[in-house]
Design an enzyme around this catalytic site. Sequence first.
Site, short mmCIF file in Angstrom:
data_model
loop_
_atom_site.label_atom_id
_atom_site.label_comp_id
_atom_site.label_asym_id
_atom_site.label_seq_id
_atom_site.Cartn_x
_atom_site.Cartn_y
_atom_site.Cartn_z
N CYS A 115 20.95 77.44 25.06
CA CYS A 115 20.64 76.61 23.88
C CYS A 115 21.45 75.34 24.04
CB CYS A 115 21.01 77.36 22.60
SG CYS A 115 20.06 78.87 22.34
N ALA A 116 20.96 74.43 24.84
CA ALA A 116 21.84 73.41 25.44
C ALA A 116 21.90 72.07 24.72
CB ALA A 116 21.43 73.18 26.89
N ALA A 117 20.87 71.72 23.96
CA ALA A 117 20.81 70.35 23.42
C ALA A 117 21.84 70.13 22.32
CB ALA A 117 19.40 70.09 22.87
N PRO A 118 22.48 68.96 22.28
CA PRO A 118 22.23 67.75 23.09
C PRO A 118 22.98 67.70 24.42
CG PRO A 118 23.84 67.26 21.39
CD PRO A 118 23.44 68.70 21.19
N GLY A 119 23.58 68.81 24.84
CA GLY A 119 24.10 68.86 26.19
C GLY A 119 25.61 68.68 26.33
N LYS A 121 28.10 70.85 25.92
CA LYS A 121 28.76 71.93 26.68
C LYS A 121 28.19 72.01 28.09
CE LYS A 121 29.89 74.35 22.42
NZ LYS A 121 28.92 73.74 21.47
N ASP A 137 16.38 74.20 26.12
CA ASP A 137 16.37 74.10 24.65
C ASP A 137 14.92 74.17 24.20
OD1 ASP A 137 18.70 73.28 22.48
OD2 ASP A 137 16.67 72.84 21.78
N ASP A 182 25.09 79.33 23.20
CA ASP A 182 25.64 78.58 22.06
C ASP A 182 24.54 78.62 21.00
OD1 ASP A 182 27.21 76.97 20.49
OD2 ASP A 182 26.71 75.12 21.54
N CYS A 235 28.82 77.93 15.79
CA CYS A 235 29.74 77.08 15.03
C CYS A 235 29.80 77.59 13.59
CB CYS A 235 29.39 75.61 15.12
SG CYS A 235 27.67 75.22 15.13
N1 SAM Z 1 25.14 73.69 23.19
C1 SAM Z 1 24.83 72.46 22.49
C2 SAM Z 1 25.93 71.46 22.76
O1 SAM Z 1 27.07 71.86 22.98
O2 SAM Z 1 25.64 70.26 22.77
C3 SAM Z 1 24.60 72.68 21.00
C4 SAM Z 1 23.50 73.72 20.73
S1 SAM Z 1 23.03 73.90 19.05
C5 SAM Z 1 24.38 74.81 18.41
C6 SAM Z 1 21.80 75.13 19.14
C7 SAM Z 1 20.54 74.71 19.88
O3 SAM Z 1 19.72 75.85 20.05
C8 SAM Z 1 19.68 73.68 19.17
O4 SAM Z 1 19.58 72.52 19.97
C9 SAM Z 1 18.30 74.36 19.05
O5 SAM Z 1 17.21 73.48 19.28
C10 SAM Z 1 18.39 75.41 20.14
N2 SAM Z 1 17.56 76.61 20.01
C11 SAM Z 1 17.26 77.31 18.89
N3 SAM Z 1 16.50 78.38 19.19
C12 SAM Z 1 16.32 78.37 20.54
C13 SAM Z 1 15.61 79.21 21.47
N4 SAM Z 1 14.94 80.28 21.05
N5 SAM Z 1 15.65 78.88 22.78
C14 SAM Z 1 16.32 77.78 23.21
N6 SAM Z 1 16.98 76.95 22.37
C15 SAM Z 1 17.00 77.24 21.07
#
Ligand code: SAM
Length: 261
Positions: A115-119, A121, A137, A182, A235
């Site tokens: 769950c990488a966006a916005p990237g 980590k 993501d 994440d 978080c």
């Molecule tokens: N790891 C990111 C960073 O450090 O910049 C922050 C991630 S944020 C906490 C959670 C992310 O999970 C969101 O961008 C969301 O779009 C994504 N997300 C939610 N459900 C998901 C799924 N089933 N598969 C992939 N990504 C998912």
Amino acid sequence: VWNHPRWWVERLQHDHPEHWPQILRANNQPGPMVLRVNRRRGTRDAYRERLLAEGLVSQPLGEDGLVLATPQPVDRLPGFADGLSSVQDGAAQCAAPLLLSGRAWAPGARVLDACAAPGSKTAHLLEHADLDLLALDVDPERCRRIDDTLRRLGLRAEVRTADAGDPGAWWDGRPFDGILLDAPCTAAGIVRRHPDIRWLRRPGDVAQLAAVQRRLLDTLWPLLRPGGRLVYCTCSVFRAEGAEQVAAFLSRHNDARVVPS
Ligand code: SAM
């Protein structure tokens, strides 16, 4: 008194009987601005000196962090556009070291950032090690922000828009050495960054998001090679999205054990 919904206060009282007043007080304070120095582009000490030369005082935090005495627009930060530093809270800067610490990561080790966006980590992982990293993501718009982050910092990963909970659509069958999950959560631990989140959430969101996290954990666990490491983080400060989730996961998977941090 607390400027939080009653259900939120009661949940914190239940989950953190000793610390709930401190948590609520902290939620009502502005957070500091924390930078992460890109260790591929120079040392933290050298960057701290560059900040000082611009009149910006900072204090070290964790492995790569600097807390600014006074928040600044990023275009005032030396070399920001060239990827010398990023903005990332101190706790968020713990995730990549938790995944990578205590073992050697050979160049090309396979890591999934689910769950990488916005990237943020993703980038921190790549600043530390030469990984073969797949960043997923589910949100295409947010995936573009992963590309922007990596481009600015001079890093490379495979970025795909996909549902991490449906590996049949994106997994090539080769196990991962490390997985960072994440997971989507209530964001109950970053209220000072999102002051309105406490009023937007509904009590039922906690169980609903915990169920999503559980599904992602159970789906991704078999993709890890034996001996590999998975970091699950959120978080949130609600135990349903942290310690309780981990305890329930361990009771379902007798091939998993907690790595002492
Ligand atoms: N790891 C990111 C960073 O450090 O910049 C922050 C991630 S944020 C906490 C959670 C992310 O999970 C969101 O961008 C969301 O779009 C994504 N997300 C939610 N459900 C998901 C799924 N089933 N598969 C992939 N990504 C998912």
